[in-house]
Design a protein around this motif. Structure first.
Motif, PDB file in Angstrom:
ATOM      1  N   GLU A  52     -17.631 -29.563  47.295  1.00 57.42           N
ATOM      2  CA  GLU A  52     -16.965 -30.170  48.443  1.00 57.42           C
ATOM      3  C   GLU A  52     -17.756 -31.413  48.873  1.00 57.42           C
ATOM      4  O   GLU A  52     -17.972 -32.287  48.064  1.00 57.42           O
ATOM      5  N   ALA A  53     -18.240 -31.457  50.126  1.00 56.16           N
ATOM      6  CA  ALA A  53     -18.951 -32.653  50.591  1.00 56.16           C
ATOM      7  C   ALA A  53     -20.468 -32.542  50.453  1.00 56.16           C
ATOM      8  O   ALA A  53     -21.190 -33.483  50.787  1.00 56.16           O
ATOM      9  N   ASP A  54     -20.977 -31.414  49.940  1.00 54.65           N
ATOM     10  CA  ASP A  54     -22.417 -31.211  49.808  1.00 54.65           C
ATOM     11  C   ASP A  54     -22.900 -31.649  48.426  1.00 54.65           C
ATOM     12  O   ASP A  54     -22.239 -31.390  47.413  1.00 54.65           O
ATOM     13  N   VAL A  55     -24.058 -32.298  48.399  1.00 61.34           N
ATOM     14  CA  VAL A  55     -24.616 -32.805  47.140  1.00 61.34           C
ATOM     15  C   VAL A  55     -26.074 -32.366  47.033  1.00 61.34           C
ATOM     16  O   VAL A  55     -26.826 -32.444  48.012  1.00 61.34           O
ATOM     17  N   TRP A  56     -26.456 -31.874  45.859  1.00 55.34           N
ATOM     18  CA  TRP A  56     -27.834 -31.470  45.595  1.00 55.34           C
ATOM     19  C   TRP A  56     -28.303 -32.077  44.280  1.00 55.34           C
ATOM     20  O   TRP A  56     -27.501 -32.342  43.384  1.00 55.34           O
ATOM     21  N   ARG A  57     -29.603 -32.272  44.178  1.00 56.59           N
ATOM     22  CA  ARG A  57     -30.244 -32.596  42.905  1.00 56.59           C
ATOM     23  C   ARG A  57     -30.910 -31.316  42.422  1.00 56.59           C
ATOM     24  O   ARG A  57     -31.832 -30.806  43.064  1.00 56.59           O
ATOM     25  N   ALA A  58     -30.441 -30.785  41.311  1.00 57.29           N
ATOM     26  CA  ALA A  58     -30.925 -29.499  40.815  1.00 57.29           C
ATOM     27  C   ALA A  58     -31.850 -29.699  39.631  1.00 57.29           C
ATOM     28  O   ALA A  58     -31.593 -30.521  38.755  1.00 57.29           O
ATOM     29  N   ALA A  59     -32.938 -28.936  39.617  1.00 58.86           N
ATOM     30  CA  ALA A  59     -33.882 -28.916  38.496  1.00 58.86           C
ATOM     31  C   ALA A  59     -34.265 -27.467  38.250  1.00 58.86           C
ATOM     32  O   ALA A  59     -34.165 -26.623  39.150  1.00 58.86           O
ATOM     33  N   PRO A  60     -34.719 -27.151  37.047  1.00 56.71           N
ATOM     34  CA  PRO A  60     -35.051 -25.745  36.744  1.00 56.71           C
ATOM     35  C   PRO A  60     -36.154 -25.212  37.667  1.00 56.71           C
ATOM     36  O   PRO A  60     -37.066 -25.959  38.026  1.00 56.71           O
TER      37      PRO A  60
END
Length: 290
Positions: A46-54
């Protein structure tokens, strides 16, 4: 995916053929759990954004528009599970009720301590191996994942009457999904379910930690944000699409819950301009990638 079951695949398997970019789309009847074990990704739900890493565990609720941009050669696991199957997996345990209702990206050292990678690996083995009691084994591993999510902070308040409250809220969400665009009142919603408004509110507060109207307004806001982010509709058209004839009233409703006007919200996500640069209204309903 078997209609009442689930599907397991590697992130790289699907992402590589899409040039590591999964465009915005939604699944009306399936939740997803992704475990990123290598590489990195930009995750939007939706409107939420994350930068994901292990190591990162991503929760994608049913009906939520989501998209991923992975670094090349990223990998991990994707479990796509039918909503009915997951409801059966969590049946009878109020601590598991509602933990898949909102999108999240979980990281940190405590994630590994709850052994989600072991659960995903076990699910993958059972999914491709037609052994005896396969469905029961898969159910057990899915329940372990739900427990891990609960212990990582995903559980809501424990209801005083678990089975009845959870079932009532489940039915309420289905009613909301079918009629939220027509601006129903609390009396009408409760009558549709055969309960009083106060009974409906008690169940919603016990299971979801918010009132029935707050759940309805949350669903309207999700759809309004989709219209602002993923379509070229004007703000007045977005307002009408979620049941508001008066755009000014819609703007006040939206700003009270988002902390900014619809136009400001759109600009904060997409940059300057009143509409997305190129995104047809039907795009979120499509099936691209996960």
């Amino acid at each position: 995916m078997e209609t009442d079951f689930l599907h397991v695949e590697r992130i790289a398997t699907r992402s590589r053929i899409h040039d590591w970019t999964i465009r915005p789309h939604a699944h009306p009847d399936q939740h997803q759990l992704l475990l990123l074990t290598a590489g990195a990704a930009d995750v939007r739900i939706e409107a939420d954004v994350w930068r994901a890493a292990p190591l990162a565990l991503v929760v994608v609720p049913a009906m939520a528009v989501h998209a991923f941009t992975f670094e090349p050669e990223s990998d991990g696991f994707v479990v796509t599970a039918a909503r009915d199957f997951l409801q059966r997996a969590s049946s009878g345990d109020p601590d598991l009720a509602g933990i898949l209702a909102r999108g999240r990206c979980l990281t940190g050292p405590t994630l590994a301590a709850h052994a989600p990678r072991e659960c995903f690996e076990a699910l993958e083995r059972e999914f491709v191996w037609s052994a005896r009691a396969r469905r029961t084994a898969i159910l057990a591993h899915v329940q372990r994942l739900l427990v891990a999510l609960s212990r990582l902070g995903g559980a809501g308040a424990k209801p005083a009457n678990p089975s009845r409250d959870v079932e009532l809220v489940r039915r309420f969400r289905e009613v909301v999904e079918s009629c939220f665009r027509s601006a129903p009142g609390l009396e009408a919603l409760a009558a549709e379910l055969g309960v009083t408004p106060s009974r409906l509110n008690r169940a919603c507060r016990a299971v979801a930690s918010r009132s029935a109207m707050a759940i309805l307004h949350e669903r309207i806001m999700i759809e309004a944000k989709r219209g602002l982010i993923y379509t070229g509709m004007r703000v007045s058209e977005v307002a009408r699409s979620v049941g508001f004839e008066d755009p000014a009233y819609f703007s006040r409703f939206f700003a009270a819950r988002a902390g900014r006007s619809p136009r400001e919200f759109r600009q904060s996500i997409l940059g300057a301009g009143d509409a997305p640069p190129a995104s047809p209204a039907s795009a979120p309903r499509g099936r691209t990638g996960f």
